[in-house]
Design a protein around this motif. Structure first.
Motif, PDB file in Angstrom:
ATOM      1  N   ALA A   1       0.870  -1.156   0.155  1.00 42.10           N
ATOM      2  CA  ALA A   1       0.064  -0.307  -0.080  1.00 42.10           C
ATOM      3  C   ALA A   1       0.822   1.051   0.012  1.00 42.10           C
ATOM      4  CB  ALA A   1      -1.036   0.180   1.184  1.00 42.10           C
ATOM      5  N   LYS A   2       1.766   1.294   0.582  1.00 40.42           N
ATOM      6  CA  LYS A   2       2.803   2.472   0.768  1.00 40.42           C
ATOM      7  C   LYS A   2       3.520   2.522  -0.650  1.00 40.42           C
ATOM      8  CE  LYS A   2       6.932   4.240   3.151  1.00 40.42           C
ATOM      9  NZ  LYS A   2       7.563   4.799   2.111  1.00 40.42           N
ATOM     10  N   THR A   3       3.928   1.452  -1.278  1.00 42.32           N
ATOM     11  CA  THR A   3       4.346   1.478  -2.612  1.00 42.32           C
ATOM     12  C   THR A   3       3.266   2.294  -3.666  1.00 42.32           C
ATOM     13  OG1 THR A   3       5.844  -0.293  -2.233  1.00 42.32           O
ATOM     14  CG2 THR A   3       5.371   0.227  -4.737  1.00 42.32           C
ATOM     15  N   MET A   4       2.194   1.829  -3.704  1.00 39.25           N
ATOM     16  CA  MET A   4       1.087   2.340  -4.364  1.00 39.25           C
ATOM     17  C   MET A   4       0.826   3.774  -3.945  1.00 39.25           C
ATOM     18  SD  MET A   4      -1.955  -0.744  -4.589  1.00 39.25           S
ATOM     19  CE  MET A   4      -2.416  -0.692  -2.918  1.00 39.25           C
ATOM     20  N   LEU A   5       0.726   4.084  -2.899  1.00 41.19           N
ATOM     21  CA  LEU A   5       0.680   5.481  -2.388  1.00 41.19           C
ATOM     22  C   LEU A   5       1.621   6.486  -3.132  1.00 41.19           C
ATOM     23  CD1 LEU A   5      -1.290   7.620  -1.163  1.00 41.19           C
ATOM     24  CD2 LEU A   5      -0.248   7.014   0.834  1.00 41.19           C
ATOM     25  N   ASP A   6       3.012   5.865  -2.872  1.00 43.63           N
ATOM     26  CA  ASP A   6       4.119   6.759  -3.261  1.00 43.63           C
ATOM     27  C   ASP A   6       4.061   6.929  -4.695  1.00 43.63           C
ATOM     28  OD1 ASP A   6       5.004   7.017  -0.559  1.00 43.63           O
ATOM     29  OD2 ASP A   6       6.611   5.251  -0.700  1.00 43.63           O
ATOM     30  N   ALA A   7       3.892   5.762  -5.422  1.00 43.88           N
ATOM     31  CA  ALA A   7       3.625   5.660  -6.939  1.00 43.88           C
ATOM     32  C   ALA A   7       2.455   7.027  -7.386  1.00 43.88           C
ATOM     33  CB  ALA A   7       3.583   4.549  -7.471  1.00 43.88           C
ATOM     34  N   TYR A   8       1.623   6.782  -6.621  1.00 43.23           N
ATOM     35  CA  TYR A   8       0.224   7.785  -6.937  1.00 43.23           C
ATOM     36  C   TYR A   8       0.755   9.315  -6.795  1.00 43.23           C
ATOM     37  CZ  TYR A   8      -4.188  10.133  -6.135  1.00 43.23           C
ATOM     38  OH  TYR A   8      -5.239  11.159  -6.386  1.00 43.23           O
ATOM     39  N   THR A   9       1.427   9.407  -5.648  1.00 44.37           N
ATOM     40  CA  THR A   9       2.006  10.868  -5.376  1.00 44.37           C
ATOM     41  C   THR A   9       2.654  11.311  -6.242  1.00 44.37           C
ATOM     42  OG1 THR A   9       3.344  10.109  -3.429  1.00 44.37           O
ATOM     43  CG2 THR A   9       1.178  10.971  -2.832  1.00 44.37           C
ATOM     44  N   ASP A  10       3.765  10.449  -6.823  1.00 43.41           N
ATOM     45  CA  ASP A  10       4.610  10.787  -7.746  1.00 43.41           C
ATOM     46  C   ASP A  10       4.231  11.280  -9.060  1.00 43.41           C
ATOM     47  OD1 ASP A  10       6.818  10.583  -5.818  1.00 43.41           O
ATOM     48  OD2 ASP A  10       7.356   8.402  -6.385  1.00 43.41           O
ATOM     49  N   ILE A  11       3.275  10.233  -9.548  1.00 44.70           N
ATOM     50  CA  ILE A  11       2.582  10.622 -10.675  1.00 44.70           C
ATOM     51  C   ILE A  11       1.959  11.829 -10.788  1.00 44.70           C
ATOM     52  CG2 ILE A  11       0.617   9.556 -12.199  1.00 44.70           C
ATOM     53  CD1 ILE A  11       1.442   6.756 -11.483  1.00 44.70           C
ATOM     54  N   ILE A  12       1.123  12.046  -9.658  1.00 44.18           N
ATOM     55  CA  ILE A  12       0.273  13.157  -9.570  1.00 44.18           C
ATOM     56  C   ILE A  12       1.425  14.506  -9.742  1.00 44.18           C
ATOM     57  CG2 ILE A  12      -1.458  14.679  -8.024  1.00 44.18           C
ATOM     58  CD1 ILE A  12      -2.889  12.317  -9.338  1.00 44.18           C
TER      59      ILE A  12
ATOM     60  N   LYS B   1       2.428  21.179 -15.778  1.00 46.44           N
ATOM     61  CA  LYS B   1       0.955  22.145 -15.985  1.00 46.44           C
ATOM     62  C   LYS B   1       0.138  21.488 -16.565  1.00 46.44           C
ATOM     63  CE  LYS B   1       3.664  26.005 -15.202  1.00 46.44           C
ATOM     64  NZ  LYS B   1       4.272  25.639 -13.888  1.00 46.44           N
ATOM     65  N   GLU B   2      -0.242  20.010 -16.144  1.00 43.42           N
ATOM     66  CA  GLU B   2      -1.360  19.347 -16.834  1.00 43.42           C
ATOM     67  C   GLU B   2      -2.234  19.147 -15.679  1.00 43.42           C
ATOM     68  OE1 GLU B   2      -0.093  15.903 -18.810  1.00 43.42           O
ATOM     69  OE2 GLU B   2       1.706  16.978 -19.859  1.00 43.42           O
ATOM     70  N   GLU B   3      -3.560  19.188 -15.986  1.00 37.55           N
ATOM     71  CA  GLU B   3      -4.572  18.725 -15.018  1.00 37.55           C
ATOM     72  C   GLU B   3      -4.552  17.149 -14.844  1.00 37.55           C
ATOM     73  OE1 GLU B   3      -8.706  19.615 -16.276  1.00 37.55           O
ATOM     74  OE2 GLU B   3      -8.505  21.655 -15.888  1.00 37.55           O
ATOM     75  N   VAL B   4      -5.251  16.860 -13.564  1.00 39.20           N
ATOM     76  CA  VAL B   4      -5.472  15.370 -13.340  1.00 39.20           C
ATOM     77  C   VAL B   4      -6.786  15.352 -12.885  1.00 39.20           C
ATOM     78  CG1 VAL B   4      -4.812  13.719 -11.583  1.00 39.20           C
ATOM     79  CG2 VAL B   4      -3.171  15.242 -12.371  1.00 39.20           C
ATOM     80  N   VAL B   5      -7.530  14.521 -13.871  1.00 39.65           N
ATOM     81  CA  VAL B   5      -9.062  14.209 -13.446  1.00 39.65           C
ATOM     82  C   VAL B   5      -9.342  13.040 -13.057  1.00 39.65           C
ATOM     83  CG1 VAL B   5     -11.129  14.354 -14.723  1.00 39.65           C
ATOM     84  CG2 VAL B   5      -9.550  16.253 -15.305  1.00 39.65           C
ATOM     85  N   ILE B   6      -9.793  12.755 -12.077  1.00 39.15           N
ATOM     86  CA  ILE B   6     -10.269  11.377 -11.358  1.00 39.15           C
ATOM     87  C   ILE B   6     -11.807  11.546 -11.400  1.00 39.15           C
ATOM     88  CG2 ILE B   6     -10.038   9.861  -9.700  1.00 39.15           C
ATOM     89  CD1 ILE B   6      -7.370  11.331  -8.971  1.00 39.15           C
ATOM     90  N   VAL B   7     -12.211  11.007 -12.270  1.00 41.66           N
ATOM     91  CA  VAL B   7     -13.879  11.154 -12.434  1.00 41.66           C
ATOM     92  C   VAL B   7     -14.240  10.719 -11.335  1.00 41.66           C
ATOM     93  CG1 VAL B   7     -15.893  10.375 -14.020  1.00 41.66           C
ATOM     94  CG2 VAL B   7     -13.702  10.889 -15.075  1.00 41.66           C
ATOM     95  N   GLY B   8     -15.520  11.684 -10.904  1.00 40.16           N
ATOM     96  CA  GLY B   8     -16.288  11.201  -9.765  1.00 40.16           C
ATOM     97  C   GLY B   8     -15.647  11.666  -8.237  1.00 40.16           C
TER      98      GLY B   8
END
Length: 129
Positions: free
Chosen positions: A57-68, A75-82
């Protein structure tokens, strides 16, 4: 919530409301207890919900925050529908005053992030009777 968000809540609470710190992650603001989730608690909740180890879970969260972070820094938007939309926003240079001395201070231009919650997130936070 991130520690930065918790810090913002604390600053708002100290300035504008009756404030008293409660337990480790509970804060009393405007006669309401607000629970603040830190990164370790988020990792634990993610591990339980996804059925993976805390390390996974830590690896997933770190990857998520790195990608965001990488996407927003380009300067690109991040859209997570819903859930919502994260949009980079330019703030211009502005003049402020040092509250201690009253001298003018130039605050440089910077890029910040604007979050617009999505419909499903708003509906979950405001259930209809």
């Amino acid at each position: 919530m991130t520690s930065r968000t918790a810090w913002n809540i604390l600053q708002l609470a100290k300035k504008k409301t009756n404030f008293a710190k409660r337990n480790k992650n509970n804060y009393f603001i405007n006669y309401q207890i607000i629970k603040v989730m830190n990164k370790a608690e988020l990792i634990e909740a993610l591990a339980d919900k996804a059925g993976v180890t805390k390390q996974g879970a830590k690896t997933m969260l770190d990857a998520y925050t790195d990608i965001i972070t990488e996407t927003l820094s380009q300067k690109e938007e991040v859209v997570i529908v819903g859930f919502g939309t994260l949009t980079p926003r330019e703030q211009s240079t502005r003049l402020a005053r040092n509250p201690k001395t009253g001298t003018p201070v130039q605050i440089p231009a910077r890029t910040t992030v604007k979050f617009k919650p999505g419909k499903f997130l708003l509906d979950a936070m405001n259930p209809k009777d």
